[in-house]
Design a protein around this motif. Structure first.
Motif, mmCIF file in Angstrom:
data_model
loop_
_atom_site.group_PDB
_atom_site.id
_atom_site.type_symbol
_atom_site.label_atom_id
_atom_site.label_comp_id
_atom_site.label_asym_id
_atom_site.label_seq_id
_atom_site.Cartn_x
_atom_site.Cartn_y
_atom_site.Cartn_z
ATOM 1 N N LYS A 1 53.431 129.620 81.242
ATOM 2 C CA LYS A 1 54.580 129.111 81.977
ATOM 3 C C LYS A 1 55.326 130.243 82.683
ATOM 4 O O LYS A 1 55.768 130.096 83.825
ATOM 5 C CB LYS A 1 55.534 128.376 81.031
ATOM 6 N N LEU A 2 55.438 131.379 81.984
ATOM 7 C CA LEU A 2 56.135 132.513 82.573
ATOM 8 C C LEU A 2 55.388 133.043 83.801
ATOM 9 O O LEU A 2 55.999 133.322 84.862
ATOM 10 C CB LEU A 2 56.316 133.620 81.537
ATOM 11 N N ARG A 3 54.065 133.167 83.694
ATOM 12 C CA ARG A 3 53.279 133.666 84.835
ATOM 13 C C ARG A 3 53.378 132.706 86.033
ATOM 14 O O ARG A 3 53.498 133.123 87.198
ATOM 15 C CB ARG A 3 51.806 133.844 84.419
ATOM 16 N N GLN A 4 53.309 131.425 85.708
ATOM 17 C CA GLN A 4 53.429 130.419 86.769
ATOM 18 C C GLN A 4 54.789 130.502 87.453
ATOM 19 O O GLN A 4 54.892 130.443 88.685
ATOM 20 C CB GLN A 4 53.204 129.020 86.191
ATOM 21 N N GLN A 5 55.847 130.681 86.637
ATOM 22 C CA GLN A 5 57.184 130.752 87.210
ATOM 23 C C GLN A 5 57.388 132.027 88.009
ATOM 24 O O GLN A 5 58.106 132.028 89.032
ATOM 25 C CB GLN A 5 58.228 130.650 86.088
ATOM 26 N N GLU A 6 56.751 133.104 87.591
ATOM 27 C CA GLU A 6 56.845 134.356 88.349
ATOM 28 C C GLU A 6 56.199 134.195 89.728
ATOM 29 O O GLU A 6 56.718 134.672 90.752
ATOM 30 C CB GLU A 6 56.186 135.495 87.574
ATOM 31 N N GLN A 7 55.026 133.539 89.738
ATOM 32 C CA GLN A 7 54.368 133.284 91.023
ATOM 33 C C GLN A 7 55.225 132.364 91.905
ATOM 34 O O GLN A 7 55.331 132.558 93.122
ATOM 35 C CB GLN A 7 52.981 132.672 90.781
ATOM 36 N N GLU A 8 55.851 131.373 91.291
ATOM 37 C CA GLU A 8 56.724 130.460 92.021
ATOM 38 C C GLU A 8 57.910 131.214 92.627
ATOM 39 O O GLU A 8 58.306 130.965 93.777
ATOM 40 C CB GLU A 8 57.216 129.357 91.067
ATOM 41 N N SER B 1 62.783 129.509 105.155
ATOM 42 C CA SER B 1 62.205 128.162 104.994
ATOM 43 C C SER B 1 62.766 127.452 103.770
ATOM 44 O O SER B 1 62.371 126.322 103.482
ATOM 45 C CB SER B 1 60.680 128.263 104.875
ATOM 46 N N THR B 2 63.651 128.117 103.045
ATOM 47 C CA THR B 2 64.269 127.498 101.871
ATOM 48 C C THR B 2 65.679 128.029 101.737
ATOM 49 O O THR B 2 66.040 129.029 102.385
ATOM 50 C CB THR B 2 63.472 127.803 100.589
ATOM 51 N N THR B 3 66.428 127.413 100.848
ATOM 52 C CA THR B 3 67.828 127.827 100.682
ATOM 53 C C THR B 3 67.948 128.852 99.560
ATOM 54 O O THR B 3 67.073 128.976 98.678
ATOM 55 C CB THR B 3 68.690 126.608 100.346
ATOM 56 N N LYS B 4 69.055 129.580 99.613
ATOM 57 C CA LYS B 4 69.303 130.570 98.577
ATOM 58 C C LYS B 4 69.509 129.901 97.212
ATOM 59 O O LYS B 4 69.110 130.427 96.159
ATOM 60 C CB LYS B 4 70.531 131.389 98.943
ATOM 61 N N GLN B 5 70.104 128.724 97.206
ATOM 62 C CA GLN B 5 70.334 128.008 95.957
ATOM 63 C C GLN B 5 69.020 127.667 95.270
ATOM 64 O O GLN B 5 68.890 127.773 94.059
ATOM 65 C CB GLN B 5 71.149 126.736 96.240
ATOM 66 N N LYS B 6 68.049 127.256 96.075
ATOM 67 C CA LYS B 6 66.746 126.924 95.504
ATOM 68 C C LYS B 6 66.096 128.156 94.904
ATOM 69 O O LYS B 6 65.486 128.104 93.823
ATOM 70 C CB LYS B 6 65.872 126.316 96.623
ATOM 71 N N LEU B 7 66.227 129.292 95.624
ATOM 72 C CA LEU B 7 65.659 130.541 95.110
ATOM 73 C C LEU B 7 66.335 130.931 93.796
ATOM 74 O O LEU B 7 65.655 131.371 92.858
ATOM 75 C CB LEU B 7 65.839 131.648 96.153
ATOM 76 N N VAL C 1 65.010 128.797 90.966
ATOM 77 C CA VAL C 1 63.668 129.232 90.525
ATOM 78 C C VAL C 1 63.784 130.501 89.680
ATOM 79 O O VAL C 1 63.098 130.662 88.661
ATOM 80 C CB VAL C 1 62.752 129.451 91.748
ATOM 81 N N PHE C 2 64.657 131.423 90.079
ATOM 82 C CA PHE C 2 64.853 132.670 89.338
ATOM 83 C C PHE C 2 65.427 132.386 87.942
ATOM 84 O O PHE C 2 65.017 133.012 86.939
ATOM 85 C CB PHE C 2 65.789 133.596 90.118
ATOM 86 N N ALA C 3 66.374 131.467 87.862
ATOM 87 C CA ALA C 3 66.960 131.115 86.568
ATOM 88 C C ALA C 3 65.906 130.523 85.641
ATOM 89 O O ALA C 3 65.857 130.817 84.435
ATOM 90 C CB ALA C 3 68.111 130.147 86.773
ATOM 91 N N THR C 4 65.066 129.659 86.212
ATOM 92 C CA THR C 4 63.993 129.072 85.400
ATOM 93 C C THR C 4 63.053 130.163 84.894
ATOM 94 O O THR C 4 62.572 130.129 83.745
ATOM 95 C CB THR C 4 63.220 128.032 86.222
ATOM 96 N N MET C 5 62.756 131.145 85.765
ATOM 97 C CA MET C 5 61.884 132.249 85.347
ATOM 98 C C MET C 5 62.525 133.043 84.213
ATOM 99 O O MET C 5 61.859 133.459 83.262
ATOM 100 C CB MET C 5 61.599 133.152 86.544
#
Length: 347
Positions: free
Chosen positions: A132-139, A151-157, A160-164
């Motif tokens: 899960k961690l490797r997948q989230q890092e790639q994400e 192409s995306t918002t800062k909030q979305k980024l 994703v970082f918080a989930t990682m």
């Protein structure tokens, strides 16, 4: 007339009696002179042998005595038995403690098996958390690229970082849990060693109790003859207490002769000796000088003399001389330690 004849008979009897007595005294004197010129002799001598004490190795009350005064016994014969009840209770207690320790070992084995399974589960969780961690890092890398391309918002980024970060925390937590479980398993292994050592101690204690029970039966250590019985049934004996004395029939016997210091000047080891015992006056026993005492007999007394104090009176000292009997074992076996003897050593 008759009275004169009677007087003559009395005179003749007295005369011949006196002559016979004179001849006897003369013969005795000649024999004595012959002996003192040919032999150095002493009547201060005794037969000696090793007396082996039979001691109690454990204490307790005497339950049964199987020997009498002066009884001959063979090696292994039972002499007496000490009450065993107390020692059986101690053995039962030690047996219960040993069973308790062995039960701890079984419980510990189950705990170890459970802990190993728990470790396997945690290892499986680590694999999932790592994936899960490797997948989230790639994400997160993809969203970084998309954010650069707008192409995306800062909030979305940030989401994703918080989930990682959460996945990283889960992964680290699972690894820490694995280390803790492995440490606990090691603790269980250490506890196993302690229990095994405890079991070894309890087994030794069991063996000791078995030995004490065996010691309650006192047997003859060798074939011989016992002396006077000094204990009674029901008597309390202590460990190390002497219960009887046993003479070894197969062991050697010797004579200790106490010669005056003025007699031993020409004595030497191996010199021939003639021994006569008061118990067997018509027999002679042959022997050899085996050794000389390093000191006079008085030096072994409780209060040895000190000639440096008080008025000095010169007293001829005696030197103990050990004599080995060279007779066959059958003749020597008739001798009892303590018998008085007369010893003659050829000059």
């Amino acid at each position: 007339m008759k009275n004169n004849k009677k007087d003559q008979i009395i005179i003749a009897f007295t005369k011949w009696t006196g002559i016979l007595i004179l001849l006897g005294i003369t013969a005795w004197g000649l024999i004595y002179l012959y002996d003192i010129t040919k032999y150095e002799q002493t009547n201060d001598a005794q037969v000696d042998a090793y007396l082996s004490p039979v001691n109690a190795k454990v204490g307790g009350y005497v339950e049964k005595i199987y020997f009498e005064d002066n009884q001959k016994v063979k090696r292994g014969d039972t002499l007496l038995v000490i009450e065993q009840d107390e020692y059986r209770i101690r053995k039962n207690t030690a047996s219960s403690e040993l069973m308790s320790s062995q039960a701890k070992l079984d419980i510990l084995a189950a705990a170890e098996e459970s802990q190993r399974r728990n470790i396997d589960v945690i290892k499986a969780r680590i694999s999932g958390a790592e994936a899960k961690l490797r997948q989230q890092e790639q994400e997160y890398e993809r969203y970084q690229q998309l954010y650069k391309e707008e192409s995306t918002t800062k909030q979305k980024l940030e989401n994703v970082f918080a989930t990682m970060q959460i996945n990283t925390s889960d992964y680290n937590e699972t690894q820490a849990l694995l280390k803790a479980s492995e440490a606990k398993l090691n603790d269980l292994h250490a506890e196993r060693k302690a229990i095994l050592a405890e079991i070894g101690t309890k087994k030794s204690l069991m063996e000791r109790q078995d030995l004490d029970i065996r010691y309650t039966v006192i047997t003859a250590p060798f074939t011989g003859q016992l002396g006077k019985k000094t204990i009674q049934e029901g008597q309390l004996v202590q460990p190390g207490q002497t219960l009887a004395f046993l003479t070894n029939e197969t062991a050697e016997k010797w004579v200790v002769a106490n010669f005056k210091e003025t007699q031993i000047g020409k004595f030497r080891t191996g010199q021939k000796v003639k021994v006569k015992l008061d118990a067997y006056p018509d027999e002679e026993f042959s022997g050899l000088i085996e050794s000389f005492s390093p000191t006079t007999g008085s030096r072994y007394s409780l209060l040895p003399p000190d000639n440096a104090t008080g008025n000095f009176v010169k007293v001829i000292q005696r030197i103990p001389v050990r004599i080995r009997l060279t007779e066959n074992r059958e003749r020597i076996s008739r001798l009892s330690p303590g018998m008085n003897a007369n010893v003659y050593i050829i000059k």
